[in-house]
Write a protein that holds these residues in place. Sequence first.
Motif, PDB file in Angstrom:
ATOM      1  N   ASN A   2     -10.904 -20.261  29.123  1.00 43.11           N
ATOM      2  CA  ASN A   2     -10.055 -19.945  30.264  1.00 43.11           C
ATOM      3  C   ASN A   2      -8.579 -20.127  29.926  1.00 43.11           C
ATOM      4  N   GLN A   3      -7.725 -19.618  30.801  1.00 42.90           N
ATOM      5  CA  GLN A   3      -6.290 -19.590  30.503  1.00 42.90           C
ATOM      6  C   GLN A   3      -5.688 -20.978  30.434  1.00 42.90           C
ATOM      7  N   ASP A   4      -6.149 -21.912  31.282  1.00 42.96           N
ATOM      8  CA  ASP A   4      -5.619 -23.273  31.221  1.00 42.96           C
ATOM      9  C   ASP A   4      -5.885 -23.909  29.865  1.00 42.96           C
ATOM     10  N   SER A   5      -7.071 -23.678  29.327  1.00 41.04           N
ATOM     11  CA  SER A   5      -7.406 -24.241  28.018  1.00 41.04           C
ATOM     12  C   SER A   5      -6.520 -23.632  26.926  1.00 41.04           C
ATOM     13  N   ILE A   6      -6.299 -22.328  27.006  1.00 43.46           N
ATOM     14  CA  ILE A   6      -5.432 -21.666  26.027  1.00 43.46           C
ATOM     15  C   ILE A   6      -4.006 -22.199  26.135  1.00 43.46           C
ATOM     16  N   ASP A   7      -3.523 -22.328  27.380  1.00 43.26           N
ATOM     17  CA  ASP A   7      -2.175 -22.869  27.584  1.00 43.26           C
ATOM     18  C   ASP A   7      -2.073 -24.292  27.034  1.00 43.26           C
ATOM     19  N   TRP A   8      -3.143 -25.072  27.209  1.00 44.76           N
ATOM     20  CA  TRP A   8      -3.154 -26.445  26.710  1.00 44.76           C
ATOM     21  C   TRP A   8      -3.019 -26.454  25.188  1.00 44.76           C
ATOM     22  N   ALA A 140      -6.102 -18.828  15.113  1.00 46.62           N
ATOM     23  CA  ALA A 140      -5.166 -19.865  15.538  1.00 46.62           C
ATOM     24  C   ALA A 140      -5.785 -20.756  16.610  1.00 46.62           C
ATOM     25  N   LEU A 141      -6.460 -20.151  17.575  1.00 48.73           N
ATOM     26  CA  LEU A 141      -7.063 -20.925  18.662  1.00 48.73           C
ATOM     27  C   LEU A 141      -8.146 -21.862  18.142  1.00 48.73           C
ATOM     28  N   TRP A 142      -8.950 -21.398  17.198  1.00 47.72           N
ATOM     29  CA  TRP A 142      -9.996 -22.272  16.663  1.00 47.72           C
ATOM     30  C   TRP A 142      -9.377 -23.482  15.965  1.00 47.72           C
ATOM     31  N   ILE A 147      -7.142 -29.468  16.264  1.00 49.83           N
ATOM     32  CA  ILE A 147      -5.968 -30.333  16.422  1.00 49.83           C
ATOM     33  C   ILE A 147      -6.014 -31.001  17.798  1.00 49.83           C
ATOM     34  N   ALA A 148      -6.501 -30.268  18.792  1.00 54.44           N
ATOM     35  CA  ALA A 148      -6.607 -30.815  20.147  1.00 54.44           C
ATOM     36  C   ALA A 148      -7.539 -32.015  20.203  1.00 54.44           C
ATOM     37  N   SER A 149      -8.682 -31.917  19.540  1.00 53.72           N
ATOM     38  CA  SER A 149      -9.631 -33.031  19.565  1.00 53.72           C
ATOM     39  C   SER A 149      -9.025 -34.273  18.924  1.00 53.72           C
ATOM     40  N   ARG A 150      -8.258 -34.082  17.872  1.00 52.13           N
ATOM     41  CA  ARG A 150      -7.577 -35.210  17.241  1.00 52.13           C
ATOM     42  C   ARG A 150      -6.522 -35.786  18.182  1.00 52.13           C
ATOM     43  N   SER A 151      -5.771 -34.914  18.828  1.00 49.25           N
ATOM     44  CA  SER A 151      -4.698 -35.355  19.721  1.00 49.25           C
ATOM     45  C   SER A 151      -5.245 -36.156  20.897  1.00 49.25           C
ATOM     46  N   ILE A 217     -11.775 -28.945  26.419  1.00 49.96           N
ATOM     47  CA  ILE A 217     -11.467 -27.843  25.518  1.00 49.96           C
ATOM     48  C   ILE A 217     -12.774 -27.255  25.006  1.00 49.96           C
ATOM     49  N   GLU A 218     -12.984 -25.997  25.298  1.00 47.53           N
ATOM     50  CA  GLU A 218     -14.210 -25.335  24.870  1.00 47.53           C
ATOM     51  C   GLU A 218     -14.307 -25.336  23.340  1.00 47.53           C
ATOM     52  N   GLU A 219     -15.462 -25.693  22.842  1.00 47.74           N
ATOM     53  CA  GLU A 219     -15.671 -25.680  21.401  1.00 47.74           C
ATOM     54  C   GLU A 219     -15.962 -24.257  20.942  1.00 47.74           C
TER      55      GLU A 219
END
Length: 232
Positions: A2-8, A140-142, A147-151, A217-219
């Motif tokens: 979804n867009q919120d996840s992409i924006d995140w 890039a998103l993958w 990086i998100a999971s680490r953050s 964050i969707e895997e």
Amino acid sequence: MNQDSIDWLYGLSAPMVALNKDNGASYTSAYFIPEQDFVDLNKSWGINSRETLLNCVFDMVDDGHATLLSRYYSIYCRSSEADWRNYCQEQDDYQKVLMKFVEQTFCVCGIGGIRSWDYARMAYILRNGTTNKYITEDEALWILTKIASRSQYFYKSWHNYFAAWSVGFQFWESINNKEDFEALLCELTRASQTRTMKILISDEDSPCNRLPWYIDIEELEKPESLREYDWS
């Protein structure tokens, strides 16, 4: 996704956006500066191809500038005051300066230390790599999900992430002065990037004002085009 996840995910590069707001940088576009068709990454980063970009990102996410201090943040977190003092006394003068810096900044960085300095810059590189067509948006998103999971593991909020980035910036600006330890400590401990932090906190488009930190964050499945890289 979804867009919120992409924006995140694109929000991971928010500190770099704040630095470049006057140049048209976006918090949410797949392209760091949407109006640009090409970004010269070679001069500052030595990136001029898909291979050099991916190698840079995969190396820097886990082995960037943060590794110079990560051990000290971890030891400080686990040590009593007496054990920390004893440990510091066993180090050379240069290490003592770095450990003083860690001691003074742990309250804003936490156990994550300055990892967000590397995470935000690599998110910046990925978005510019998409602009240059070195990588696709899906690739890039993958990478950004990893990086998100680490953050989210190392930091507790956007403000925590931003503050650690600012400390990392200060470290990067100062670290070349290794001859005069007193001057180095002064450089490390002076305030830095206050304007950028003000933008990040006050800008209504900043992710900290639009999105919760702990978002699911969707895997994503690793793109076939990245299978040759043993990184996740």
